[in-house]
Design a protein around this motif. Structure first.
Motif, PDB file in Angstrom:
ATOM      1  N   THR A  46       3.991  -0.692  -7.213  1.00  0.00           N
ATOM      2  CA  THR A  46       5.097   0.113  -6.717  1.00  0.00           C
ATOM      3  C   THR A  46       4.549   1.308  -5.945  1.00  0.00           C
ATOM      4  OG1 THR A  46       6.440  -0.528  -8.635  1.00  0.00           O
ATOM      5  CG2 THR A  46       7.168   1.402  -7.356  1.00  0.00           C
ATOM      6  N   LEU A  47       4.947   1.422  -4.704  1.00  0.00           N
ATOM      7  CA  LEU A  47       4.478   2.503  -3.841  1.00  0.00           C
ATOM      8  C   LEU A  47       5.230   3.791  -4.151  1.00  0.00           C
ATOM      9  CD1 LEU A  47       4.253   0.519  -0.490  1.00  0.00           C
ATOM     10  CD2 LEU A  47       2.415   1.019  -2.113  1.00  0.00           C
ATOM     11  N   PRO A  48       4.707   4.951  -3.727  1.00  0.00           N
ATOM     12  CA  PRO A  48       5.368   6.236  -3.986  1.00  0.00           C
ATOM     13  C   PRO A  48       6.823   6.301  -3.527  1.00  0.00           C
ATOM     14  CG  PRO A  48       3.146   6.609  -3.217  1.00  0.00           C
ATOM     15  CD  PRO A  48       3.397   5.152  -3.072  1.00  0.00           C
ATOM     16  N   ASN A  49       7.165   5.548  -2.472  1.00  0.00           N
ATOM     17  CA  ASN A  49       8.543   5.571  -1.979  1.00  0.00           C
ATOM     18  C   ASN A  49       9.459   4.619  -2.742  1.00  0.00           C
ATOM     19  OD1 ASN A  49       7.735   3.065  -1.106  1.00  0.00           O
ATOM     20  ND2 ASN A  49       7.932   3.513   1.085  1.00  0.00           N
TER      21      ASN A  49
END
Length: 244
Positions: A46-49
């Motif tokens: 899961t990416l920061p966004n």
């Protein structure tokens, strides 16, 4: 600690090594396991966004085979690494053949695992062919670049040749695998394949850079234990030349 003896290829009789077979076994084992276990499962982070970025689980471990390949070439020379690459190629080919035979065999009455078995081991001929070709080309490119760079740099800046050879070898591996395996199939656009090639290339190279300190430690210990530091100054770099 004794300083390893610097040996130029072609300058003496073949050397007997204590740990060469162990390194070869580790290379082949990781190569096969990363293709059997890692290749079948996509995962994600899961990416920061908040979005999810998918990747093949095998990418976490397959680059270790390249690192071992670097160690083989750096310590034992290109000719010894060539033998290991061909051994890995033969093992990978046999694994693909064995998987095809076993999947094709009719399941015994009452066994309900055939569908799951086919999902894990029943790769298409394109994926199998792509994997074998990409491994062969990428590993040889990696080993040749590293061996030549060792001579050019006079054995200095190990990090430059381990990372530089990985950029070439892993790049060639990724550029061959995805188009051969998936180009033209439904859902596999040219743009998607380019994205996958670049992401896999970057991840594998980043792994090499991250593990460079480990590579230094293993290389120095093996050179000391074997008592040699081989330079490929008179080596035939053809993949098909006879190994020592």
């Amino acid at each position: 600690m004794e300083k390893p003896t610097r040996i130029k290829t072609g300058s003496g009789p073949p050397q007997a090594f204590r740990y060469y077979d162990i390194v070869m076994a580790a290379f082949v084992a990781i190569l096969l396991l990363s293709n059997i276990i890692g290749a079948a499962k996509p995962s994600y982070i899961t990416l920061p966004n908040g979005s999810e970025w998918s990747f093949g689980a095998g990418v976490l471990f397959f680059p270790i085979s390249y690192i071992i390949g670097d160690i083989l070439t750096e310590v034992y020379g290109y000719a010894k690494a060539r033998r290991v690459i061909w051994t890995g190629f033969a093992a990978l080919t046999f694994m693909a053949f064995m998987a095809w035979v076993v999947v094709a065999l009719p399941p015994a009455e009452g066994w309900d695992g055939q569908e799951a078995y086919e999902k894990v081991f029943g790769n298409t001929w394109r994926i199998v062919l792509a994997s074998i070709i990409a491994f062969w080309a990428g590993e040889f490119a990696n080993s040749i670049v590293l061996a030549k760079m060792k001579v050019w740099t006079k054995g200095k800046m190990l990090w430059s040749r381990t990372i530089g050879s990985t950029v070439v070898g892993q790049g060639l591996d990724s550029m061959l695998f995805y188009p051969i395996a998936f180009l033209g199939q439904d859902g596999w656009t040219t743009e998607l394949i380019i994205q996958l090639v670049l992401s896999q290339w970057l991840i594998k190279t980043a792994w090499e850079a991250f593990l460079t300190p480990v590579t230094y430690v293993v290389v120095n210990k093996l050179k000391s234990a074997e008592g040699v530091d081989i330079y490929d100054t008179a080596t035939d770099f053809s993949p098909f030349a006879k190994s020592d």
